[in-house]
Motif scaffolding. Structure first.
Motif: not given
Length: 362
Positions: A18-22
Motif C-alpha cells: 500500500k502506497l501512502r502519500v508523502g
C-alpha cells in the motif's frame, strides 16, 4: 511454527504494498545506484565516430583483416566491392601489404571479369603506394600470371597480359632478370606460336588454340603491345639509367665488386635455396653426342641458363627465339589492321636488336 512462517513468507510475494502519500516506495533488492557522474567513457578497441569493422591502428590505417577474408566470398559482386574498398583504404604501413597480396593475387584467376579488372586496379594502386613492392613479391605474382596465360578459359587468358603489363611497368628489370625465358615461352603458347618448324608441332598448336577458343582480335592486339614492352625492357638498357659499374669506376676500377647489388635476389641463379631435379641421362648423352659446342644456345639449354645479365638475354633471344618470332610476326603483319601494326612494332624491336648485335661484332 515453521510451517506457518513459510506460508506467511510466500504470501508476501503476492501482497501488493500500500502506497501512502508523502512516503517513497521501497527499492527492490536488485536496485543499482546510477547517481554517479563521469566526464569520459573509455571503450577499448572501439570508436564511437566510425561503425564496427573500421578500427584504426596506431598509424591511422584501417584494419582490413575482415575485408581480406571477404575476398573468398562466393558472390562476385561482394569480391569486387571488397577490392574497391581495399584500394580506397590502402595502409601506409608496408608490413600490411604482404597479407593484401596474399589474399588478392589468387583472384587473377577469378572467373568474373569485373573482379579481374578490380584486381588490376588494386595492383596498380599498390605499386604506386609502395615502390618496390612487386619486386619483393615477384615470385608469387608471376606464378599466377603464368597460370592465367595457360588457363583453359579464354577470358582469363585474354586478361593475363594486363597483369603482366603491371610488372613490366613497375618492375621490368626484375621480370627480365629472373623470368625472361619463361615469359617468352608463355607468350608463344598464348599466341599459338611454335618454336620449331615441325609440321606436327604447328598443327598441334593450331588445334589446341581452336579447341580452347583462341584469342580475340582485341586480346591479340593487347598481347602484342605487352610483348613489345617486355622486349624493350628486357633487351635494352632503361633510358636515363646509370650503370653501377661505370659509377663505381669513378672511385676505383674494382669498386663495383664490393658494392651491394640493387637486384632483389642477386644470388638466385646459384639455386642455393631451391631444389632442382637432375638432368636425365638420355639428355646428357644427346648433348654429348652433338660434337663441338659452337657457343649458341638451343631449346635444351634454356632450363639451365640464367638470364640475369643483358648480354645473355640478347644471346638467348637471338639464338632461340629470333627466327620463330620473325616468322610468326610476318604472318600477323599480313593480316593488316591494328594486329598487323602492333606486330610490325614488335618486329621493329627485333630488327633494332639485330642491328645492335651486328654493330657489336664489327
Amino acid at each position: 511454527m515453521g510451517s506457518k512462517k513459510k506460508k506467511a513468507d510466500k504470501r508476501k510475494d503476492f501482497v501488493k504494498p500500500k502506497l501512502r502519500v508523502g512516503k517513497t516506495a521501497a527499492k527492490p533488492d536488485n536496485h543499482t545506484d546510477t547517481s554517479f557522474v563521469a566526464k569520459t567513457i573509455h571503450l577499448p578497441n572501439q570508436s564511437l565516430a566510425k561503425p564496427a569493422g573500421q578500427a584504426q591502428s596506431d598509424r591511422g590505417d584501417v584494419d582490413l583483416s575482415h575485408h581480406l577474408s571477404l575476398t573468398k566470398h562466393h558472390s562476385s559482386t561482394t569480391r569486387k566491392e571488397v577490392l574497391a574498398y581495399i584500394q580506397a583504404h590502402l595502409p601506409n604501413n608496408p608490413s600490411f601489404y604482404k597479407n593484401i597480396l596474399t589474399a588478392v593475387v589468387p583472384l587473377i584467376l577469378d572467373q568474373s571479369a569485373g573482379v579481374r579488372a578490380a584486381v588490376v586496379s588494386l595492383l596498380v594502386a599498390c605499386a604506386h603506394k609502395q615502390q618496390g613492392l612487386l619486386d619483393l613479391h615477384m615470385r608469387t605474382v608471376v606464378l599466377f600470371i603464368y597460370s592465367a596465360m595457360t588457363h583453359i578459359l579464354p577470358d582469363i587468358r585474354n586478361d593475363s597480359t594486363k597483369f603482366l603489363q603491371i610488372l613490366v611497368d613497375h618492375a621490368g628489370q626484375s621480370v627480365a632478370r629472373a623470368y625472361f625465358i619463361k615469359t617468352i615461352k608463355n607468350f608463344f603458347g598464348l599466341l599459338a606460336w611454335t618454336l620449331t618448324d615441325d609440321k606436327k608441332a604447328q598443327s598441334l598448336a593450331i588445334t589446341t588454340s581452336l579447341s580452347l577458343g583462341g584469342s580475340t582480335k582485341k586480346a591479340r592486339i593487347f598481347h602484342l603491345i605487352v610483348l613489345r614492352k617486355f622486349l624493350e625492357a628486357s633487351l635494352f638498357e632503361p633510358t636515363g639509367a646509370v650503370n653501377d659499374v661505370e659509377l663505381a669506376a669513378a672511385v676505383h676500377a674494382q669498386s663495383y665488386k664490393y658494392q651491394l647489388s640493387q637486384a632483389p635476389q642477386p644470388f638466385s641463379p646459384l639455386n642455393l635455396f631451391t631444389t632442382t631435379l637432375p638432368r636425365s641421362r638420355t639428355v646428357e648423352n644427346s648433348l654429348s653426342n652433338q660434337g663441338v659446342d659452337d657457343g649458341t644456345f638451343s631449346l635444351k639449354d634454356l632450363d639451365s641458363i640464367s638470364s640475369e645479365d643483358l648480354e645473355t638475354r640478347r644471346k638467348i633471344l637471338k639464338d632461340v627465339f629470333f627466327k620463330p618470332s620473325l616468322k610468326n610476326l610476318k604472318s600477323l603483319i599480313k593480316e593488316g589492321g591494328e594486329v598487323g601494326r602492333e606486330a610490325n612494332s614488335c618486329m621493329a624491336v627485333l630488327e633494332k636488336l639485330d642491328a645492335e648485335l651486328a654493330e657489336s661484332k664489327e
